[in-house]
Design an enzyme around this catalytic site. Structure first.
Site, PDB file in Angstrom:
ATOM      1  N   SER A  47      29.922  -2.824 120.649  1.00 41.45           N
ATOM      2  CA  SER A  47      30.512  -3.531 119.496  1.00 41.45           C
ATOM      3  C   SER A  47      32.024  -3.393 119.565  1.00 41.45           C
ATOM      4  O   SER A  47      32.548  -2.606 120.348  1.00 41.45           O
ATOM      5  CB  SER A  47      30.024  -2.871 118.202  1.00 41.45           C
ATOM      6  OG  SER A  47      30.720  -1.639 117.998  1.00 41.45           O
ATOM      7  N   ASP A  48      32.719  -4.164 118.727  1.00 41.83           N
ATOM      8  CA  ASP A  48      34.146  -3.898 118.609  1.00 41.83           C
ATOM      9  C   ASP A  48      34.278  -2.737 117.613  1.00 41.83           C
ATOM     10  O   ASP A  48      33.296  -2.273 117.025  1.00 41.83           O
ATOM     11  CB  ASP A  48      34.898  -5.158 118.131  1.00 41.83           C
ATOM     12  CG  ASP A  48      36.388  -5.056 118.431  1.00 41.83           C
ATOM     13  OD1 ASP A  48      37.051  -6.094 118.532  1.00 41.83           O
ATOM     14  OD2 ASP A  48      36.880  -3.922 118.591  1.00 41.83           O
ATOM     15  N   TRP A  49      35.495  -2.286 117.391  1.00 37.47           N
ATOM     16  CA  TRP A  49      35.734  -1.099 116.567  1.00 37.47           C
ATOM     17  C   TRP A  49      35.116  -1.250 115.170  1.00 37.47           C
ATOM     18  O   TRP A  49      35.606  -2.031 114.364  1.00 37.47           O
ATOM     19  CB  TRP A  49      37.241  -0.853 116.444  1.00 37.47           C
ATOM     20  CG  TRP A  49      37.584   0.394 115.708  1.00 37.47           C
ATOM     21  CD1 TRP A  49      37.531   0.593 114.358  1.00 37.47           C
ATOM     22  CD2 TRP A  49      38.048   1.633 116.264  1.00 37.47           C
ATOM     23  NE1 TRP A  49      37.912   1.866 114.039  1.00 37.47           N
ATOM     24  CE2 TRP A  49      38.245   2.531 115.183  1.00 37.47           C
ATOM     25  CE3 TRP A  49      38.317   2.087 117.543  1.00 37.47           C
ATOM     26  CZ2 TRP A  49      38.677   3.852 115.354  1.00 37.47           C
ATOM     27  CZ3 TRP A  49      38.752   3.389 117.727  1.00 37.47           C
ATOM     28  CH2 TRP A  49      38.930   4.255 116.651  1.00 37.47           C
ATOM     29  N   ALA A  50      33.982  -0.575 114.946  1.00 33.32           N
ATOM     30  CA  ALA A  50      33.302  -0.580 113.631  1.00 33.32           C
ATOM     31  C   ALA A  50      32.796  -1.960 113.233  1.00 33.32           C
ATOM     32  O   ALA A  50      32.486  -2.215 112.067  1.00 33.32           O
ATOM     33  CB  ALA A  50      34.199  -0.024 112.532  1.00 33.32           C
TER      34      ALA A  50
END
Ligand code: GLC
Length: 721
Positions: free
Chosen positions: A253-256
């Site tokens: 995933s991207d950050w969070a």
């Protein structure tokens, strides 16, 4: 390898499996001891933003020698356009249209990053970007699917090399899957509305190229697509990417971005977010902890399957095996000193910076200047070793930079170079430095103004509603042009912006993007003719932000504009009657053409295109059409022209773009020399994807161009039966 993976997975506890699916930034996660404890317990599969061979080896040792199964960690970092040696921003690298050189730069970045313990980069960013207001256009390959596919291929092959287990290569990550660049209004992270026919034909091609090039990982995006967040989009991730494209690496995933599905209003809580992320096919969660906190419970409740968990873990282990981490988990701590900022790396950085700069204007051959010319070197980007590096330079060091000022002094002599910045930084509104500028100009024959954007004004979350030059730069340029001496404008920027109110003031304009560590030497070589500009725009240049989005591969519409149908706003008679004349696809103030078209770029010589011809004017499915044209260097110096091949499918079962780039060729010619350029066009390059993802090639009439840019060139036509 698959057997080893299967054996390892069969030994893993559920907690260890979930552990592999978790990536954290150690600085955010907790103390050093807490990170070690989590690694020792097999609760982490990867760390990001940990650098330094010694530090990485220390934590890797805990993973390999103190955890139950000794599974090594992936150590991720944003190595976007260089690690310590900084190359032009990716939009600038795309402007070189030089796949081999971009690949070489990525290989250098991999070597430098690997020497400090990094084995995974979150690059290439290959989001087609058609809105210059969007700050991350700086990181992309621009507006065209084929150029973004070139960047994807070059960087994946550069980072990963022929053999990903080579310690000097690192895993690449194609991002951001998918459609991130379509952010409404150019505002980062914003909603995207992308009909499937655009998804398949505009946004997916670069990811298809990355998968075909063997990219090890893919990162899902922050944005929602037609109401479904990219990090929870099962059809796009499990369906298109993993099943249809056959991607066998892992998705992070991207950050969070998994947890953020709550903010989107798509996940009710963290547990629901974890369920949505894994069911969509996101194998590893970056930064947020929904997988660590909820996957076990979700499994017990039957809301996710062990099959999904096992598949995620196998994909992660597959990349770790391919990286050779089980055989050589540690990095040679003596390497960094001999690798970082190696002179050979700086040579490539300078060459790529030179090839990335685009000559937009050069009236009366103002450029190149003669060595020793009395130059007033002005502007807030002249002496900016940090700003010239551009966005996303976590590990770049401004002390390595060669600024424009020092390169000018070195080449042109301090006695011929009169420096006055005028403004301290690009947003500076104070004109008190202008007196110095006037003095410098008084002593000079030519003004070289280096303007644009500070590095922080583009990149993530750095979108702009107004694209003209910030601060008092327009006033500075007006002052410079008011002294009756020719002005060379050099623009360092992360986007196709500025210029609108001042480009008429300059006799020559060199668009330099953010050129990186070797900005100075690259610029001096071009300005004084030691090298000849060859760059071409990878993105359309609007006349102003009001034209965004504007791009060359647009549709005809039912009322295409042409010069006969546009009456400039100032030419409309007062009390003009409402009539239906000129009702076409334009705006009253800016018309329908951009400031500079996609693919545009001048040289110090001139090239003539002549004699386009085809191997046939009628072809059948499966044939190969040859398209020829003669290119002649009609100027006085040797130069390289990037010859472009465009086609248009005149009638389709869906409306088709007015032009599509299909190929390009770099042609170097001596003065007077001619070369016949031959392109081979296969019929399967003439089709497009339907909304259901099926590819079709439809018979009918096609136009074809061999051209210097998307707005002109030699045209011919053929019939596909
Ligand atoms: C950022 C970016 C992504 C980057 C990641 C790790 O928010 O969107 O491109 O790789 O987080 O820094």
């Amino acid at each position: 390898m698959e057997k080893k993976i299967q054996e390892l997975v069969s030994k893993m506890t559920l907690e260890e499996k979930i552990g592999q699916m978790c990536q954290v930034d150690p600085g955010v996660f907790g103390s050093e001891e807490e990170v070690k404890e989590a690694v020792r317990n097999g609760q982490l599969g990867s760390l990001l933003n940990l650098i330094g061979a010694e530090k990485v080896n220390a934590i890797q040792k805990v993973a390999v020698e103190e955890s139950r199964l000794g599974i090594p960690l992936m150590i991720g970092r944003d190595v976007i356009h260089g690690y310590r040696t900084i190359f032009p921003i990716p939009l600038g690298m795309a402007a070189s249209w030089n796949e081999e050189l971009v690949k070489e730069a990525a290989a250098i970045a991999a070597k430098e990053a690997a020497s400090e313990g990094i084995n995974w980069t979150f690059a290439p960013m290959i989001d087609v970007s058609r809105d210059p207001r969007w700050g991350r256009i700086a990181e992309s390959g621009g507006e065209d699917p084929l150029i973004n596919a070139m960047v994807a291929r070059a960087m994946v092959q550069g980072f990963q090399g022929e053999d990903l287990s080579d310690p000097m290569t690192i895993a690449a990550c194609a991002k951001h899957y998918i459609g991130y660049g379509a952010a409404e209004g150019g505002r980062d992270y914003n909603t995207t509305i992308i009909p499937d026919i655009y998804l398949y034909n505009v946004y997916l091609p670069s990811f298809r190229a990355a998968v075909d090039a063997g990219v090890a990982t893919v990162m899902t995006a922050f944005n929602d697509i037609n109401g479904i967040p990219a990090s929870g989009h099962q059809r796009n991730v499990r369906g298109i990417l993993k099943q249809d494209l056959g991607f066998d690496g892992f998705v992070v995933s991207d950050w969070a971005s998994i947890q953020e599905m709550m903010a989107h209003g798509y996940a009710a809580d963290e547990k629901h977010a974890a369920q949505l992320g894994l069911s969509a096919g996101v194998d590893m969660e970056m930064a947020s902890r929904t997988y660590a906190n909820h996957l076990q419970e979700l499994l017990e409740e039957g809301k996710i399957t062990m099959e999904w968990i096992d598949d995620a873990v196998k994909r992660i282990l597959r990349v770790k095996f391919r990286l050779g981490l089980f055989d050589h988990p540690y990095v040679d701590e003596s390497l960094a000193d001999s690798v970082l900022v190696h002179p050979q790396h700086l040579t490539v950085a300078r060459k790529l910076a030179e090839e990335s700069m685009v000559l937009l204007k050069n009236n009366n051959d103002l450029l190149p200047l003669k060595k020793g010319t009395k130059v007033a070197l002005i502007g807030p980007m002249v002496d900016q070793p940090y700003e010239q590096l551009g966005t996303w330079i976590f590990d770049g060091n401004e002390n390595d930079s060669k600024s424009v000022l020092e390169a000018f002094y070195e080449y042109n002599g301090e006695s011929n170079t009169f420096f006055a910045e005028g403004l301290k930084y690009t947003r500076d509104k104070s004109t008190k430095g202008f007196a110095e500028v006037e003095k410098a100009i008084a002593k000079s024959d030519v003004v070289v103004a280096v303007v644009g954007e500070e590095a922080i004004l583009s990149g993530e979350a750095k979108s702009l509603a107004e694209l003209d030059f910030v601060g008092a730069q327009n006033q500075l340029l007006q002052l410079a042009a008011s002294k009756g001496k020719p002005v060379v404008m050099v623009v360092m920027s992360g986007r196709p912006g500025g210029l609108y109110k001042t480009q008429h003031l300059a006799g020559a304009i060199l668009y330099a993007w953010h050129p990186g560590t070797m900005a100075g030497p690259a610029l001096v070589n071009l300005i004084f003719g030691e090298s000849v500009p060859s760059g071409k725009l990878p993105v359309t240049f609007p006349k102003g932000e009001g034209q965004a989005p504007i791009y060359y591969a647009h549709k005809m519409s039912g009322r295409p504009a042409d010069s006969s149908s546009w009456t400039h706003i100032d030419d409309i008679p007062v009390k003009a009657v409402q009539h239906s004349l000129g009702n076409t696809n334009h705006t009253l103030d800016y018309g329908f053409t951009p400031l500079y078209p996609f693919g545009y770029g001048l040289s110090y010589t001139t090239f003539e295109y002549s004699d386009i011809s085809l191997s046939s004017d009628k072809i059948k499915m499966g044939d190969v059409l040859k398209v020829f044209a003669t290119i002649t260097n009609t100027g006085k110096v040797q130069g390289t022209e990037i010859v472009q091949l465009y086609t248009r499918d005149l009638v389709g079962s869906y409306t088709r773009p007015v032009k599509e780039l299909k190929d390009f060729r770099r042609v170097t010619l001596k003065p007077g020399e001619s070369k016949t350029v031959t392109f081979e066009l296969k019929t399967d390059e003439l089709g497009f994807y339907l909304p259901d993802g099926n590819y079709v090639v439809e018979p009918g009439e096609f136009h074809v161009w061999i051209a210097p840019n998307a707005a002109e060139g030699l045209q011919s036509e053929f019939w596909l039966e």
